[in-house]
Design an enzyme around this catalytic site. Structure first.
Site, short mmCIF file in Angstrom:
data_model
loop_
_atom_site.label_atom_id
_atom_site.label_comp_id
_atom_site.label_asym_id
_atom_site.label_seq_id
_atom_site.Cartn_x
_atom_site.Cartn_y
_atom_site.Cartn_z
N HIS A 225 0.87 -1.17 0.00
CA HIS A 225 0.00 0.00 0.00
C HIS A 225 0.91 1.23 0.00
O HIS A 225 2.12 1.12 0.29
CB HIS A 225 -0.89 -0.01 1.25
CG HIS A 225 -2.12 -0.86 1.12
ND1 HIS A 225 -3.13 -0.86 2.06
CD2 HIS A 225 -2.52 -1.72 0.15
CE1 HIS A 225 -4.09 -1.69 1.68
NE2 HIS A 225 -3.74 -2.23 0.53
N CYS B 6 -5.58 1.96 5.98
CA CYS B 6 -6.29 0.71 6.30
C CYS B 6 -5.74 0.11 7.59
O CYS B 6 -4.81 0.64 8.21
CB CYS B 6 -6.12 -0.28 5.14
SG CYS B 6 -4.48 -1.08 5.14
N GLU C 147 1.37 3.71 2.02
CA GLU C 147 2.07 4.02 3.27
C GLU C 147 3.21 3.04 3.51
O GLU C 147 4.28 3.41 4.01
CB GLU C 147 1.09 3.99 4.45
CG GLU C 147 -0.06 4.98 4.34
CD GLU C 147 -1.29 4.39 3.64
OE1 GLU C 147 -1.12 3.54 2.72
OE2 GLU C 147 -2.41 4.77 4.00
N CYS D 239 -1.82 -0.53 7.32
CA CYS D 239 -0.99 0.67 7.36
C CYS D 239 -1.14 1.37 8.72
O CYS D 239 -0.16 1.93 9.23
CB CYS D 239 -1.37 1.59 6.20
SG CYS D 239 -1.11 0.79 4.60
N SER E 261 -7.33 7.60 3.98
CA SER E 261 -7.37 7.08 5.35
C SER E 261 -6.69 5.70 5.41
O SER E 261 -7.08 4.79 4.68
CB SER E 261 -8.83 6.97 5.80
OG SER E 261 -8.94 6.51 7.12
#
Lengths: 175, 175
Positions: free
Chosen positions: A79, A108, A81, A111, A106
């Site tokens: 992802h 998950c 991040e 992350c 936002s």
């Protein structure tokens, strides 16, 4: 005129609140760093990927950049991040404790878990309208969240999800 | 004799409990899969890395293997469980929903978050004596945990932490 004054005072209060909360970073700097995360998201999209970007900032300097690489690398863990944290390299406790993670979306569960593992105190979130991670849990563990709900972040995700619902569900572990 | 019978009945109850809880997998199979995770941990150690291993099992078959690669790859995100999920590749909701993740050590916040993201229903943990992740939170989100507290898993971690305290603290985000 009175209304304008009220709006001005209200904006000042918001800016002041943000400044006090977020390691001294003012709202303008925050917007600027979010633009760098948006640039990462656009880069991901141009590679045929999911348009989510992230940057890691320490003491006002970008030390890591990343974007979602599920498609590009056939990755189940990168992802935005995670890619950003990976690109920032191995850092120590005192580095992460001064860090601010920016993400266009936002974070998950995974992350958010990385934020908790490394005790990153502040996360600035581009938007939480198209997807919302475990924000209350992060707050309960002492993480400060600043949610911008930036129009460009929302638009990018809305467009992507509308065009790629199956891929989006895979990315967030949904059916 | 009575005592032996009681012990036998007690063991049967434990095996039955485990079988009922863990997608029909019996205790012997569970031990066998944990041995594969331990093999991964040993492989990591032989590479000069942190001895934590993980495997992902779907329908009784190993579909992914991994071990901590912080040192080997200079990685901030490749804990054993993450490496395992990455090596298993991009899977869908219905794959993860039938999966069991084995890890020689209690998963940290990040790896627990990955379990939650992908809605993996069961995690078998080699040991939680040298480190304990957010186990109660995982349970509160519906994840079943089976904790073996295997002597070999404990010994490997105790030895590693004693010899490499700074590196270990870096891996779990401690000072």
């Amino acid at each position: 005129m009175q209304r304008d004054k009220n709006i001005f005072q209200c904006r000042e209060r918001v800016v002041s609140m943000v400044r006090n909360q977020s390691q001294g970073m003012d709202a303008d700097a925050m917007e600027q760093f979010m633009q760098a995360a948006i640039q990462e998201a656009r880069q991901g999209l141009s590679e045929g990927g999911i348009p989510i970007g992230s940057i890691l900032v320490i003491d006002g300097t970008i030390v890591g950049r990343g974007h979602n690489r599920r498609i590009q690398k056939g990755s189940a863990v990168l992802h935005a991040e995670m890619d950003c944290l990976e690109n920032a390299g191995r850092l120590g406790y005192h580095d992460y404790r001064r860090a601010i993670l920016f993400s266009t979306l936002s974070p998950c569960d995974m992350c958010s878990g990385a934020v908790l593992l490394y005790k990153i105190p502040t996360v600035v979130i581009g938007e939480n309208q198209t997807f919302q991670g475990p924000e209350d849990y992060l707050r309960s563990r002492g993480v400060e969240l600043v949610i911008l709900n930036d129009g460009e972040c929302i638009r990018m995700m809305k467009d992507f999800i509308a065009g790629n619902p199956k891929l989006w569900n895979e990315d967030i572990g949904e059916e």
